[in-house]
Design a protein around this motif. Structure first.
Motif, PDB file in Angstrom:
ATOM      1  N   PHE A 187      12.032  60.286   7.489  1.00 19.54           N
ATOM      2  CA  PHE A 187      11.204  61.280   6.804  1.00 19.54           C
ATOM      3  C   PHE A 187       9.732  61.037   7.114  1.00 19.54           C
ATOM      4  CE2 PHE A 187       8.508  62.329   3.173  1.00 19.54           C
ATOM      5  CZ  PHE A 187       8.679  63.702   3.130  1.00 19.54           C
ATOM      6  N   LEU A 188       9.299  59.778   6.993  1.00 20.57           N
ATOM      7  CA  LEU A 188       7.892  59.450   7.253  1.00 20.57           C
ATOM      8  C   LEU A 188       7.520  59.726   8.708  1.00 20.57           C
ATOM      9  CD1 LEU A 188       7.583  56.158   5.189  1.00 20.57           C
ATOM     10  CD2 LEU A 188       6.660  58.425   4.615  1.00 20.57           C
ATOM     11  N   ALA A 189       8.439  59.449   9.624  1.00 19.89           N
ATOM     12  CA  ALA A 189       8.183  59.741  11.040  1.00 19.89           C
ATOM     13  C   ALA A 189       8.034  61.248  11.246  1.00 19.89           C
ATOM     14  CB  ALA A 189       9.296  59.181  11.907  1.00 19.89           C
ATOM     15  N   ARG A 190       8.915  62.032  10.614  1.00 12.45           N
ATOM     16  CA  ARG A 190       8.818  63.494  10.734  1.00 12.45           C
ATOM     17  C   ARG A 190       7.477  63.995  10.205  1.00 12.45           C
ATOM     18  NH1 ARG A 190      14.403  63.023   9.663  1.00 12.45           N
ATOM     19  NH2 ARG A 190      15.648  64.204  11.164  1.00 12.45           N
ATOM     20  N   VAL A 191       7.079  63.487   9.052  1.00 13.46           N
ATOM     21  CA  VAL A 191       5.800  63.900   8.464  1.00 13.46           C
ATOM     22  C   VAL A 191       4.651  63.525   9.399  1.00 13.46           C
ATOM     23  CG1 VAL A 191       4.189  63.468   6.560  1.00 13.46           C
ATOM     24  CG2 VAL A 191       6.611  63.854   6.077  1.00 13.46           C
ATOM     25  N   THR A 192       4.716  62.336   9.972  1.00 15.06           N
ATOM     26  CA  THR A 192       3.652  61.885  10.868  1.00 15.06           C
ATOM     27  C   THR A 192       3.580  62.750  12.122  1.00 15.06           C
ATOM     28  OG1 THR A 192       3.865  59.630  10.005  1.00 15.06           O
ATOM     29  CG2 THR A 192       2.748  59.886  12.141  1.00 15.06           C
ATOM     30  N   ILE A 193       4.723  63.097  12.675  1.00 11.82           N
ATOM     31  CA  ILE A 193       4.740  63.972  13.860  1.00 11.82           C
ATOM     32  C   ILE A 193       4.172  65.339  13.511  1.00 11.82           C
ATOM     33  CG2 ILE A 193       6.244  65.185  15.495  1.00 11.82           C
ATOM     34  CD1 ILE A 193       8.081  62.614  15.301  1.00 11.82           C
ATOM     35  N   TYR A 194       4.585  65.887  12.378  1.00 11.75           N
ATOM     36  CA  TYR A 194       4.045  67.179  11.963  1.00 11.75           C
ATOM     37  C   TYR A 194       2.544  67.074  11.707  1.00 11.75           C
ATOM     38  CZ  TYR A 194       2.969  71.421   9.540  1.00 11.75           C
ATOM     39  OH  TYR A 194       2.378  72.601   9.193  1.00 11.75           O
ATOM     40  N   ALA A 195       2.122  65.978  11.074  1.00 10.04           N
ATOM     41  CA  ALA A 195       0.702  65.784  10.801  1.00 10.04           C
ATOM     42  C   ALA A 195      -0.089  65.696  12.102  1.00 10.04           C
ATOM     43  CB  ALA A 195       0.484  64.528   9.966  1.00 10.04           C
ATOM     44  N   LEU A 196       0.463  65.012  13.098  1.00  8.55           N
ATOM     45  CA  LEU A 196      -0.199  64.911  14.393  1.00  8.55           C
ATOM     46  C   LEU A 196      -0.438  66.306  14.971  1.00  8.55           C
ATOM     47  CD1 LEU A 196      -1.236  63.167  16.758  1.00  8.55           C
ATOM     48  CD2 LEU A 196       1.140  63.058  17.571  1.00  8.55           C
ATOM     49  N   ARG A 197       0.572  67.143  14.895  1.00  5.88           N
ATOM     50  CA  ARG A 197       0.459  68.523  15.381  1.00  5.88           C
ATOM     51  C   ARG A 197      -0.578  69.302  14.554  1.00  5.88           C
ATOM     52  NH1 ARG A 197       5.686  70.235  15.047  1.00  5.88           N
ATOM     53  NH2 ARG A 197       5.996  69.448  17.127  1.00  5.88           N
ATOM     54  N   TRP A 235       6.613  53.172  17.234  1.00  9.90           N
ATOM     55  CA  TRP A 235       5.835  52.444  16.234  1.00  9.90           C
ATOM     56  C   TRP A 235       6.633  52.290  14.937  1.00  9.90           C
ATOM     57  CZ3 TRP A 235       3.917  53.329  11.337  1.00  9.90           C
ATOM     58  CH2 TRP A 235       2.992  52.409  10.877  1.00  9.90           C
ATOM     59  N   PHE A 236       7.259  53.371  14.478  1.00  9.41           N
ATOM     60  CA  PHE A 236       8.057  53.290  13.254  1.00  9.41           C
ATOM     61  C   PHE A 236       9.223  52.327  13.426  1.00  9.41           C
ATOM     62  CE2 PHE A 236       5.738  56.985  11.704  1.00  9.41           C
ATOM     63  CZ  PHE A 236       5.665  56.724  10.343  1.00  9.41           C
ATOM     64  N   GLU A 237       9.860  52.334  14.597  1.00 10.86           N
ATOM     65  CA  GLU A 237      10.962  51.395  14.848  1.00 10.86           C
ATOM     66  C   GLU A 237      10.471  49.948  14.845  1.00 10.86           C
ATOM     67  OE1 GLU A 237      14.308  53.891  17.313  1.00 10.86           O
ATOM     68  OE2 GLU A 237      12.625  53.081  18.471  1.00 10.86           O
ATOM     69  N   ARG A 238       9.330  49.690  15.469  1.00  9.01           N
ATOM     70  CA  ARG A 238       8.760  48.330  15.451  1.00  9.01           C
ATOM     71  C   ARG A 238       8.426  47.880  14.043  1.00  9.01           C
ATOM     72  NH1 ARG A 238       5.750  50.121  19.755  1.00  9.01           N
ATOM     73  NH2 ARG A 238       3.855  50.206  18.483  1.00  9.01           N
ATOM     74  N   GLU A 239       7.829  48.783  13.275  1.00  9.06           N
ATOM     75  CA  GLU A 239       7.469  48.454  11.898  1.00  9.06           C
ATOM     76  C   GLU A 239       8.720  48.175  11.062  1.00  9.06           C
ATOM     77  OE1 GLU A 239       4.272  48.024  10.336  1.00  9.06           O
ATOM     78  OE2 GLU A 239       3.978  47.748  12.484  1.00  9.06           O
ATOM     79  N   ALA A 240       9.756  48.971  11.251  1.00  7.15           N
ATOM     80  CA  ALA A 240      11.012  48.762  10.518  1.00  7.15           C
ATOM     81  C   ALA A 240      11.622  47.419  10.887  1.00  7.15           C
ATOM     82  CB  ALA A 240      11.999  49.893  10.817  1.00  7.15           C
ATOM     83  N   LYS A 241      11.628  47.096  12.162  1.00  6.19           N
ATOM     84  CA  LYS A 241      12.180  45.811  12.619  1.00  6.19           C
ATOM     85  C   LYS A 241      11.353  44.651  12.060  1.00  6.19           C
ATOM     86  CE  LYS A 241      13.470  43.296  16.764  1.00  6.19           C
ATOM     87  NZ  LYS A 241      13.478  43.282  18.231  1.00  6.19           N
ATOM     88  N   ARG A 242      10.051  44.801  12.076  1.00  4.35           N
ATOM     89  CA  ARG A 242       9.174  43.751  11.545  1.00  4.35           C
ATOM     90  C   ARG A 242       9.442  43.515  10.054  1.00  4.35           C
ATOM     91  NH1 ARG A 242       4.827  43.659   8.695  1.00  4.35           N
ATOM     92  NH2 ARG A 242       4.463  45.881   8.794  1.00  4.35           N
ATOM     93  N   ARG A 243       9.628  44.588   9.314  1.00  3.08           N
ATOM     94  CA  ARG A 243       9.894  44.449   7.865  1.00  3.08           C
ATOM     95  C   ARG A 243      11.214  43.743   7.610  1.00  3.08           C
ATOM     96  NH1 ARG A 243       7.227  49.340   7.631  1.00  3.08           N
ATOM     97  NH2 ARG A 243       9.103  50.587   7.808  1.00  3.08           N
TER      98      ARG A 243
END
Length: 130
Positions: A31-41, A119-127
């Motif tokens: 969800f956060l990734a989708r929001v970020t992609i939409y926000a980028l646009r 980036w979201f995948e890296r952050e998820a893995k880091r957490r």
């Protein structure tokens, strides 16, 4: 949104949605990734309309854009609380976009969907690892 009026504009196109769905992320992270992609646009549109860099966009400019955007008006019944909520979603997406920009050495306007998902995948893995 009204039941008798179909949504005519998608926040993500089918290809983008498929990329998000394929990412190794939880539902919340997707969800956060989708929001970020939409926000980028959206931030790109505001930037182009105003002739300013994305980094210069203020919360007030986002709120003004949300109030004027016909696509959003077609999808939801707009009131002041929605404008505030939706503007805050877009503005809050600047945090990960700035981090992606810093890590990639690219301006926010040049960030790709793939970079957002990575980036979201890296952050998820880091957490998970901490």
């Amino acid at each position: 949104m009204t039941a008798d009026r179909p949504i005519t504009v998608e926040f993500l196109n089918p290809e983008e949605a498929a990329k998000v769905d394929a990412a190794l992320l939880s539902s919340q992270e997707k969800f956060l990734a989708r929001v970020t992609i939409y926000a980028l646009r959206s931030l790109g549109q505001i930037s182009a309309e105003r002739g300013i860099d994305i980094e210069e966009i203020t919360p007030d400019l986002v709120a003004e854009w949300v109030q004027r955007d016909r696509n959003i008006h077609q999808q939801v019944d707009m009131d002041a609380s929605f404008v505030t909520f939706f503007s805050n979603l877009i503005v809050s997406s600047l945090k990960p976009l700035r981090q992606i920009s810093a890590e990639s050495g690219k301006p926010i306007a040049d960030i790709t969907i793939e970079q957002v998902l990575e980036w979201f995948e890296r952050e998820a893995k880091r957490r998970v690892e901490t």
